[in-house]
Design a protein around this motif. Sequence first.
Motif, mmCIF file in Angstrom:
data_model
loop_
_atom_site.group_PDB
_atom_site.id
_atom_site.type_symbol
_atom_site.label_atom_id
_atom_site.label_comp_id
_atom_site.label_asym_id
_atom_site.label_seq_id
_atom_site.Cartn_x
_atom_site.Cartn_y
_atom_site.Cartn_z
ATOM 1 N N LEU A 102 -26.880 -63.842 -70.080
ATOM 2 C CA LEU A 102 -26.138 -62.661 -70.573
ATOM 3 C C LEU A 102 -25.028 -63.255 -71.283
ATOM 4 O O LEU A 102 -24.083 -63.923 -70.838
ATOM 5 N N GLU A 103 -24.806 -62.848 -72.722
ATOM 6 C CA GLU A 103 -23.807 -63.354 -73.539
ATOM 7 C C GLU A 103 -22.793 -62.148 -73.658
ATOM 8 O O GLU A 103 -23.033 -61.125 -73.504
ATOM 9 N N GLY A 104 -21.581 -62.689 -74.083
ATOM 10 C CA GLY A 104 -20.589 -61.579 -74.591
ATOM 11 C C GLY A 104 -19.988 -61.811 -75.981
ATOM 12 O O GLY A 104 -18.814 -61.463 -76.337
ATOM 13 N N GLU A 105 -20.944 -62.215 -76.747
ATOM 14 C CA GLU A 105 -20.387 -62.481 -78.337
ATOM 15 C C GLU A 105 -21.669 -61.821 -79.249
ATOM 16 O O GLU A 105 -21.521 -62.187 -80.427
ATOM 17 N N GLU A 106 -22.789 -61.200 -78.647
ATOM 18 C CA GLU A 106 -23.653 -60.678 -79.745
ATOM 19 C C GLU A 106 -23.050 -59.967 -80.873
ATOM 20 O O GLU A 106 -23.518 -59.916 -81.893
ATOM 21 N N GLU A 107 -22.100 -58.923 -80.519
ATOM 22 C CA GLU A 107 -21.622 -57.926 -81.378
ATOM 23 C C GLU A 107 -20.561 -58.739 -82.273
ATOM 24 O O GLU A 107 -20.418 -57.898 -83.261
ATOM 25 N N ILE A 108 -20.483 -59.878 -82.340
ATOM 26 C CA ILE A 108 -19.863 -60.646 -83.385
ATOM 27 C C ILE A 108 -20.576 -61.791 -83.924
ATOM 28 O O ILE A 108 -20.184 -62.840 -84.549
ATOM 29 N N GLY A 109 -21.936 -61.665 -83.844
ATOM 30 C CA GLY A 109 -22.851 -62.512 -84.520
ATOM 31 C C GLY A 109 -23.381 -63.876 -83.554
ATOM 32 O O GLY A 109 -23.872 -64.833 -83.909
ATOM 33 N N SER A 110 -22.949 -63.769 -82.135
ATOM 34 C CA SER A 110 -23.223 -64.850 -81.471
ATOM 35 C C SER A 110 -22.929 -66.380 -81.882
ATOM 36 O O SER A 110 -23.737 -67.028 -82.000
ATOM 37 N N TYR B 217 -32.810 -62.195 -71.644
ATOM 38 C CA TYR B 217 -31.609 -62.171 -72.165
ATOM 39 C C TYR B 217 -30.976 -60.831 -72.603
ATOM 40 O O TYR B 217 -31.612 -59.545 -72.612
ATOM 41 N N GLY B 218 -29.577 -60.799 -72.371
ATOM 42 C CA GLY B 218 -28.990 -59.510 -72.650
ATOM 43 C C GLY B 218 -27.423 -59.878 -73.040
ATOM 44 O O GLY B 218 -26.976 -60.882 -73.160
ATOM 45 N N HIS B 219 -26.876 -58.734 -73.636
ATOM 46 C CA HIS B 219 -25.481 -59.000 -74.152
ATOM 47 C C HIS B 219 -24.797 -57.905 -73.507
ATOM 48 O O HIS B 219 -25.043 -56.720 -73.294
#
Length: 465
Positions: free
Chosen positions: A153-161, A88-90
């Motif tokens: 790999l997600e693009g929303e981790e910094e807004i709380g997923s 996993y990564g963002h």
Amino acid sequence: MPRILHPKAPPRPKWQHQALAELQQLVGFPSISTEPQYAGAVRACAMWLADHLRGIGLDGVRVFETPRHPVVYAEKLVGPHKPTLLVYGHYDVQPVAPVAAWTVPPFGGLVRGNKLYGRGASDDKGQLFTHVKALQLLLAGGQPLPLNVKLLLEGEEEIGSPNLGAFVRQHRRLLRADWAVLSDTNLISVEQPSLTYGLRGSLAAELTVQGPQAELHSGIFGGAVLNPLQALSEMLAALHDADGRVAIPGFYDAVLPASVAERAYLHRHGPPDAQLLREAQVGQGWGEPGYSLYERTTLRPSLSITGLSGGYQGEGVKSVVPPQASAKLSFRLAPGQDPHEVERQLRAYVQRLTPPQVQATLRSQLHAPPYTVDPAHPVMQAAAQAYAEGFGRAPVLQRSGGTIPVVSLFEQHLGIPTVLMGFGLPNDRKHGPDEFLYLPNFWRGIRTSLTFLRRLGRFPTTSLS
């Protein structure tokens, strides 16, 4: 004392030059997930990653749409007789404001000496890229991978997923694995690698106080109408007592106390107060009595006011009573606490604190429980052995004060543990100006990931789950 293995000074091997150039491209995307004007850049970054994963030889590469930002998935399956690791990564990043505080372009990917600068260089593009490059090296060798690997790999981790939970629930079969690994944490120092076994949970909320329906002249109405900014300030002041403890009734009731042995271990191996004060660039600490600063930021819960708004913010004077005021609240939760229960406690306390002349509303934005993985778990032991080989020194165990929502999702919906295998540094300025990745740790991280993949490939599919 064992010798620390440093990568060779320039000239670097050809693959290192290529890997660094690719990482610079990745850091160059302003993939700020919280600001709508960067949605196109977030998508472009996702598409670049998908193309890159195809290019290094991964299969099944897909870009999944969500209500906000895409999820990138890829895999390389060698067969049901081998175990499966979910990486996993963002790829999203924090905002860069204030831009004037940066001495380098925030998305320039500039290399100075042994540091690569840019927003996301450490959090989390550089760290996730260690695993991508390790997989590329293995695939380039022409032999089958030692185990099945899946990447998320997600693009929303910094807004709380906010959309990841639904994605994981919907795609349980696709994401099925024996373990997960995540690289988004810190080492204790350049000299000492560390393996994180615990994270604090999180609750984010916004408290808004509404007064008059419109701005009022402070000369005519000041002293006759309660100012929402004053009401909010008094309410916020009541959230802590004079000793720095959170004053919300019942807040500490569910906190599990750390054992004497754990506290002693963290005292021996964790950063001393003086180091944390230096890193924070402050002269004196603050917070709950009876605990070191490291314990306050890892074992104990906290409440931070992370933003205030209300009233006139421009130059000069505007003599008004504002109609409303707001504050952003960030709770970090200790083992045993439930973010939904803490929200209930907060709502009851806010209701009690609200003066009758104004109305208060509370909007929650993130719920993530604390997470702990047993350091004696075999997958953690494999990670510790990989660190020892990759860095030339065995890691120490540490807790982190941060929150990574996905680990609880994997535990709840996939039933697997997550290894928190970080390669960042405490002073690499994550979330701040001039964020950087320490490049020697990037190369050591790739070596550590290679060793970790090979060690896990020796286990049967169900022995560690």
